[in-house]
Design a protein around this motif. Structure first.
Motif, short mmCIF file in Angstrom:
data_model
loop_
_atom_site.label_atom_id
_atom_site.label_comp_id
_atom_site.label_asym_id
_atom_site.label_seq_id
_atom_site.Cartn_x
_atom_site.Cartn_y
_atom_site.Cartn_z
N ASP A 1 0.85 -1.18 0.00
CA ASP A 1 0.00 0.00 0.00
C ASP A 1 0.90 1.24 0.00
O ASP A 1 1.23 1.80 1.05
CB ASP A 1 -0.90 -0.01 1.24
CG ASP A 1 -1.91 1.12 1.25
OD1 ASP A 1 -1.82 2.00 0.35
OD2 ASP A 1 -2.75 1.15 2.15
N ILE A 2 1.30 1.67 -1.20
CA ILE A 2 2.30 2.74 -1.28
C ILE A 2 1.71 4.11 -0.96
O ILE A 2 2.47 5.04 -0.65
CB ILE A 2 3.03 2.76 -2.64
CG1 ILE A 2 2.06 2.90 -3.81
CG2 ILE A 2 3.87 1.52 -2.81
CD1 ILE A 2 2.76 3.05 -5.15
N ALA B 1 3.99 11.32 -8.10
CA ALA B 1 3.84 11.47 -9.55
C ALA B 1 3.11 10.30 -10.19
O ALA B 1 2.33 10.48 -11.13
CB ALA B 1 5.21 11.62 -10.20
N GLN B 2 3.33 9.09 -9.68
CA GLN B 2 2.76 7.90 -10.32
C GLN B 2 1.39 7.51 -9.76
O GLN B 2 0.56 6.97 -10.49
CB GLN B 2 3.71 6.71 -10.17
CG GLN B 2 5.09 6.94 -10.77
CD GLN B 2 5.08 7.12 -12.27
OE1 GLN B 2 4.12 6.77 -12.95
NE2 GLN B 2 6.14 7.71 -12.80
N VAL B 3 1.15 7.80 -8.48
CA VAL B 3 -0.05 7.26 -7.83
C VAL B 3 -0.98 8.34 -7.27
O VAL B 3 -2.20 8.21 -7.38
CB VAL B 3 0.36 6.29 -6.69
CG1 VAL B 3 -0.87 5.74 -5.98
CG2 VAL B 3 1.21 5.15 -7.25
N ILE B 4 -0.41 9.37 -6.67
CA ILE B 4 -1.25 10.38 -6.02
C ILE B 4 -1.79 11.37 -7.06
O ILE B 4 -2.99 11.44 -7.30
CB ILE B 4 -0.46 11.13 -4.93
CG1 ILE B 4 0.19 10.13 -3.94
CG2 ILE B 4 -1.40 12.10 -4.19
CD1 ILE B 4 -0.76 9.28 -3.16
N ASP B 5 -0.91 12.15 -7.65
CA ASP B 5 -1.32 13.14 -8.66
C ASP B 5 -1.43 12.55 -10.06
O ASP B 5 -2.13 13.10 -10.93
CB ASP B 5 -0.34 14.31 -8.69
CG ASP B 5 -0.31 15.07 -7.37
OD1 ASP B 5 -1.29 14.98 -6.62
OD2 ASP B 5 0.71 15.74 -7.09
N PRO C 1 7.76 12.86 -12.45
CA PRO C 1 8.49 13.05 -11.19
C PRO C 1 9.70 13.96 -11.37
O PRO C 1 10.36 13.94 -12.40
CB PRO C 1 8.92 11.62 -10.83
CG PRO C 1 8.96 10.89 -12.14
CD PRO C 1 7.86 11.48 -12.96
N ARG C 2 9.95 14.75 -10.36
CA ARG C 2 11.13 15.62 -10.34
C ARG C 2 12.14 15.02 -9.38
O ARG C 2 12.08 15.24 -8.16
CB ARG C 2 10.73 17.04 -9.94
CG ARG C 2 9.80 17.71 -10.95
CD ARG C 2 9.37 19.10 -10.52
NE ARG C 2 8.44 19.03 -9.38
CZ ARG C 2 7.12 18.85 -9.50
NH1 ARG C 2 6.57 18.70 -10.70
NH2 ARG C 2 6.35 18.82 -8.44
#
Length: 359
Positions: free
Chosen positions: A69-70, A309-313, A318-319
């Motif tokens: 559960d990231i 970057a991959q899951v939340i927004d 990603p920076r």
């Protein structure tokens, strides 16, 4: 434990005990509660003479398990002190080791998507079933993390440099390639799974699997072995990318382009972790190393940023910090492997595994 929690369904039928990961809306992503529940069930069934085999499946149509559960790890690393994630990994990695040593047949049905923590609860088992729908991956570098749950142990043992390719790029493989990389044993048509699961309640595992095992659809890695071995044998990530770009094979160029989107820090740490895993031998030693690496990652910006970057927004941009491989120093990498003192995972090598590289 909360008796009303149904995130893992547990039942015994005939000679088999069944574990079903039951968070289908989250693609059965593992929570700490789920890890504890699985472990408790394994403890009960290990002592139960009625139970002759344990069978792991995932609820829903999409797959066994998309990983840990990231989102919870993201929130803990960003807003907390990391202790909740460290506690989760402590129990999860111990469970991975337990599955590898479980004294009864452990059957994992790796149908559909199986990633990260999903690999940890399946690929260490004694009987790993894939189907024509299987997509198996350790995609951690894409979220600023490093393959864990024994992933560096499994991938370090893959023929040639195929494991290095899978660990650094995070690409998913199908049934045939999973078998080729010893992440799975048996390919069974997905349409046969309901009957197979029923039959396991009434007959020995080997007998049942023999009825349903079929040849997997053709894979890709065996034919790509030449360029993969040539390029990924390099000593540094920079040189690996240079070789991939210079090779001439379109798939090699695509791999290089994939690597250039990954966290530079995670790539460098993953390469070192894999190379060290080859020398560490048994699974427990590698899990101890992975625990150090995972805990160190909690204090780095890339893990929070990668999950954001991959899951939340889900902006997929990603920076990374540092943003380039050249800016990631040897010291930056080495601190991921620094001893944790009293906080070490501390898995001991069982007597049965001493002197054996296989474990």
């Amino acid at each position: 434990m909360n008796g009303t929690d149904d995130s893992v369904l547990v039942r015994v039928e005939g000679r088999a005990a069944y574990l079903t990961l039951n968070r289908p809306k989250a693609l059965n992503a593992l929570t700490h509660t789920m890890v504890r529940r699985i472990d408790e069930a394994l403890t009960t069934w290990e002592r139960d003479p009625v139970v002759e085999a344990v069978v792991l499946t995932g609820a829903g149509e999409r797959g066994l398990c998309a990983g840990g559960d990231i989102r919870a790890i993201h929130n803990d690393a960003r807003d907390g002190d990391g202790s909740a994630s460290a506690a989760f990994w402590r129990d999860e990695y111990r469970l991975n080791a337990r599955i590898a040593r479980y004294p009864k047949p452990y059957v994992a049905v790796m149908d559909g998507i199986v990633m990260g923590g999903g690999v940890g609860v399946s690929a260490h088992g004694g009987f790993r079933i894939v189907t024509e729908r299987s997509r198996v991956a350790m995609p951690e570098t894409g979220i600023g993390f490093v393959p864990d749950v024994g992933g560096t142990y499994l991938l370090a043992r893959v023929p040639g440099e195929l494991g290095t390719h899978l660990a650094l790029t995070g690409v998913a493989v199908g049934a045939s390639d999973a078998q080729h990389c010893d992440l799975a044993d048996h390919c069974i048509p997905s349409e046969s799974l309901p009957q197979l699961l029923d039959d396991l309640a009434h007959a020995p595992v080997g007998e049942v699997l023999g009825r349903y095992t079929r040849e997997a659809p053709p894979g890709e890695l065996a034919e790509a072995r030449a360029w993969i071995d040539a390029c990924y044998a390099a000593d540094t990530v920079e040189e690996i990318i240079e070789r991939l770009l210079d090779h001439g094979d379109s798939a090699a160029k695509q791999a290089a382009e994939t690597l250039l989107t990954r966290s530079p820090t995670a790539l460098k740490v993953t390469l070192v972790a894999l190379r060290r895993a080859r020398r560490l031998g048994v699974l427990e030693n590698v899990l101890n190393q992975e625990y150090r690496v995972s805990c160190a990652a909690l204090a780095t910006p890339d893990l929070v940023e990668g999950i954001r970057a991959q899951v939340i927004d889900k902006d997929r941009t990603p920076r990374w910090s540092p943003p380039t491989l050249a800016e990631v120093t040897v010291a930056d990498v080495e601190r991921f492997f620094a001893p944790l003192g009293e906080r070490e995972l501390g898995l001991a090598v069982p007597d049965i595994a001493r002197g054996s590289f296989w474990g």
